[in-house]
Write a protein that holds these residues in place. Structure first.
Motif, PDB file in Angstrom:
ATOM      1  N   ILE A 135      -1.012  12.155   0.110  1.00 32.26           N
ATOM      2  CA  ILE A 135      -1.768  11.304  -0.117  1.00 32.26           C
ATOM      3  C   ILE A 135      -1.639  10.249   0.703  1.00 32.26           C
ATOM      4  O   ILE A 135      -0.319   9.796   1.072  1.00 32.26           O
ATOM      5  CB  ILE A 135      -1.139  10.837  -1.720  1.00 32.26           C
ATOM      6  CG1 ILE A 135      -1.382  11.529  -2.745  1.00 32.26           C
ATOM      7  CG2 ILE A 135      -1.899   9.265  -1.867  1.00 32.26           C
ATOM      8  CD1 ILE A 135      -2.745  12.052  -2.884  1.00 32.26           C
ATOM      9  N   ALA A 136      -2.713   9.890   1.536  1.00 32.57           N
ATOM     10  CA  ALA A 136      -2.687   8.875   2.534  1.00 32.57           C
ATOM     11  C   ALA A 136      -2.714   7.391   1.903  1.00 32.57           C
ATOM     12  O   ALA A 136      -3.430   7.337   1.107  1.00 32.57           O
ATOM     13  CB  ALA A 136      -3.912   9.005   3.396  1.00 32.57           C
ATOM     14  N   ALA A 137      -1.551   6.661   2.364  1.00 36.74           N
ATOM     15  CA  ALA A 137      -1.664   5.312   1.412  1.00 36.74           C
ATOM     16  C   ALA A 137      -1.102   4.095   2.444  1.00 36.74           C
ATOM     17  O   ALA A 137      -0.006   4.065   2.801  1.00 36.74           O
ATOM     18  CB  ALA A 137      -0.736   5.250   0.386  1.00 36.74           C
ATOM     19  N   PRO A 138      -2.012   3.109   2.703  1.00 35.37           N
ATOM     20  CA  PRO A 138      -1.325   2.042   3.629  1.00 35.37           C
ATOM     21  C   PRO A 138      -1.026   1.090   2.046  1.00 35.37           C
ATOM     22  O   PRO A 138      -1.207   1.503   0.963  1.00 35.37           O
ATOM     23  CB  PRO A 138      -2.672   1.492   3.904  1.00 35.37           C
ATOM     24  CG  PRO A 138      -3.907   1.666   3.213  1.00 35.37           C
ATOM     25  CD  PRO A 138      -3.426   3.193   2.668  1.00 35.37           C
ATOM     26  N   SER A 139      -0.455   0.156   2.474  1.00 34.36           N
ATOM     27  CA  SER A 139      -0.068  -1.009   1.410  1.00 34.36           C
ATOM     28  C   SER A 139      -1.192  -1.318   0.797  1.00 34.36           C
ATOM     29  O   SER A 139      -2.394  -1.625   1.277  1.00 34.36           O
ATOM     30  CB  SER A 139       0.849  -2.023   2.011  1.00 34.36           C
ATOM     31  OG  SER A 139      -0.090  -2.515   3.155  1.00 34.36           O
ATOM     32  N   ALA A 140      -1.199  -1.653  -0.590  1.00 38.33           N
ATOM     33  CA  ALA A 140      -2.323  -1.897  -1.346  1.00 38.33           C
ATOM     34  C   ALA A 140      -2.822  -3.521  -1.365  1.00 38.33           C
ATOM     35  O   ALA A 140      -2.811  -3.936  -2.484  1.00 38.33           O
ATOM     36  CB  ALA A 140      -2.262  -1.310  -2.684  1.00 38.33           C
ATOM     37  N   ASN A 141      -2.976  -3.971  -0.198  1.00 36.92           N
ATOM     38  CA  ASN A 141      -3.623  -5.180  -0.100  1.00 36.92           C
ATOM     39  C   ASN A 141      -4.758  -5.316   0.831  1.00 36.92           C
ATOM     40  O   ASN A 141      -4.945  -4.497   1.679  1.00 36.92           O
ATOM     41  CB  ASN A 141      -2.457  -6.200   0.645  1.00 36.92           C
ATOM     42  CG  ASN A 141      -1.861  -5.568   1.961  1.00 36.92           C
ATOM     43  OD1 ASN A 141      -1.223  -4.547   1.828  1.00 36.92           O
ATOM     44  ND2 ASN A 141      -2.372  -6.097   2.954  1.00 36.92           N
ATOM     45  N   ARG A 142      -5.675  -6.469   0.575  1.00 40.57           N
ATOM     46  CA  ARG A 142      -6.814  -6.669   1.574  1.00 40.57           C
ATOM     47  C   ARG A 142      -6.199  -6.991   2.606  1.00 40.57           C
ATOM     48  O   ARG A 142      -5.238  -7.328   2.874  1.00 40.57           O
ATOM     49  CB  ARG A 142      -7.660  -7.544   0.758  1.00 40.57           C
ATOM     50  CG  ARG A 142      -8.313  -7.265  -0.310  1.00 40.57           C
ATOM     51  CD  ARG A 142      -9.605  -6.657  -0.196  1.00 40.57           C
ATOM     52  NE  ARG A 142     -10.672  -7.439   0.531  1.00 40.57           N
ATOM     53  CZ  ARG A 142     -11.950  -7.011   0.988  1.00 40.57           C
ATOM     54  NH1 ARG A 142     -12.133  -5.536   0.851  1.00 40.57           N
ATOM     55  NH2 ARG A 142     -12.828  -7.706   1.459  1.00 40.57           N
ATOM     56  N   SER A 143      -6.849  -6.633   3.707  1.00 36.46           N
ATOM     57  CA  SER A 143      -6.642  -6.991   5.162  1.00 36.46           C
ATOM     58  C   SER A 143      -6.108  -8.338   5.323  1.00 36.46           C
ATOM     59  O   SER A 143      -6.893  -9.338   4.699  1.00 36.46           O
ATOM     60  CB  SER A 143      -7.734  -6.747   6.073  1.00 36.46           C
ATOM     61  OG  SER A 143      -7.473  -7.114   7.512  1.00 36.46           O
TER      62      SER A 143
END
Ligand code: TXA
Ligand code: MG
Length: 317
Positions: A135-143
């Motif tokens: 699973i590819a995952a950045p932090s779950a915030n808007r830029s």
């Protein structure tokens, strides 16, 4: 309401959503991640669209254990030592990507390296095992927003952009993972995070410098990763093709051409174009053409990130 308590049933539904190419926000011990099937390029493109990021930063691939990590990346001695000491946990390793790996090119933004982490959060691990996919995952915030440490933060930023937000309360660490590049002879810290540099030094028995620490290696904030640049010169905004050029097209109105053409999206869909960008560039770059003519891409939505990357690909790395 997409925010749900992370029960066994909710995790199963989240796993099904991921397998179907949808986005799922999930807790890790550091911060909440915005997850997509790392082998599905369109799902990965949707992560960038949901974050509203004007550029393609490479993403961290999350896997349930070292064995799964070893399937997508090559582990040298330093990597093995660090993984043994800190996984599962708040350490991300940047490793050489296995050429046969099915991870989408967009995950590592065209680079030959890949960032991998085994999280220590029970919900994250159950989700990874239930999905059976990296699973590819950045932090779950808007830029431009800070990383989310509660499901409510995620909801405020991404509510209508994800299939489900698995709520397991506040994250215990609250700070992102430390990112260490072990692709070279000596390890480098690319991002300071929850694992302290002194702990890395203790495990490796050698100094672990911070990337950009040396005067001849300036690091621009937020741009720690070297970017992929093709060797063949790119000509942007092209509306016709010169002799000897390959064509990177976009949309249905393709100019006449003699050489090879790949189309980012015949229907003019920016999500599809983002999903194809790095694989198409790499393919055309390998042809030995005198140049690559790139048709104009609209500067809207994901087009902004696509144009940013194309523009930087016209300059030396
Ligand atoms: O704690 C964390 O690391 C969280 C949770 C969700 O795991 N994730 C996170 O991801 O913070 P993100 O996308 O916000 O940050 C990923 C960092 C970026 O600084 C990116 O440049 C770096 O990792 N990175 C990823 N792949 C890389 C690569 N191949 N080479 C160099 N840097 C890479
Ligand atoms: Mg982030």
């Amino acid at each position: 309401m997409v925010r749900e308590a992370a029960t066994g049933q909710a995790i199963e539904r989240a796993a099904a959503a991921l397998r179907a190419g949808q986005l799922v926000a999930f807790p890790t011990e550091t911060v909440y991640g915005l997850g997509a099937d790392a082998t599905n390029p369109v799902a990965v493109a949707a992560v960038f669209a949901a974050k509203g990021r004007p550029r393609f930063n490479p993403l961290i691939v999350h896997v349930p254990d070292v064995a799964a990590a070893a399937e997508i990346a090559e582990f040298g001695e330093h990597a093995q030592q660090l993984a043994a000491a800190f996984w599962p946990g708040a350490l991300t390793l940047v490793l050489p990507r296995r050429p046969e790996s099915r991870i989408a090119e967009l995950v590592s933004a065209g680079l030959r390296s890949i960032a991998v982490r085994v999280p220590a959060h029970a919900v994250a691990v159950r989700l990874l095992r239930a999905t059976g996919l990296p699973i590819a995952a950045p932090s779950a915030n808007r830029s431009g927003h800070v990383s989310p440490t509660t499901a409510a933060h995620v909801e405020a930023d991404l509510n209508n952009r994800v299939a489900i937000i698995l709520d397991a309360g506040p994250t215990s660490l609250g700070l992102e993972s430390t990112v260490v590049d072990v692709t070279g002879a000596s390890p480098l810290v690319l991002r300071l995070g929850r694992v302290e540099r002194a702990a890395l030094v203790r495990v490796l028995g050698q100094p672990v410098p911070l990337s950009g620490g040396e005067p001849n290696r300036p690091a621009a904030p937020g741009m720690l990763a070297r970017h992929y640049a093709p060797r063949t010169p790119l000509r942007l905004g092209a509306r016709e093709v010169h002799r000897g050029e390959a064509l990177l097209a976009f949309g249905a109105a393709v100019p006449r051409h003699e050489g090879v053409m790949l189309n980012l999206s015949p229907s003019g869909d920016l999500l599809e174009a983002a999903a194809n960008l790095f694989a198409h560039l790499r393919h055309l770059d390998g042809l030995g053409a005198t140049g690559i003519a790139v048709m104009p891409i609209p500067e809207e939505g994901l087009g902004e990130a696509i144009n940013d990357r194309l523009l930087r690909a016209t300059r030396p790395a």
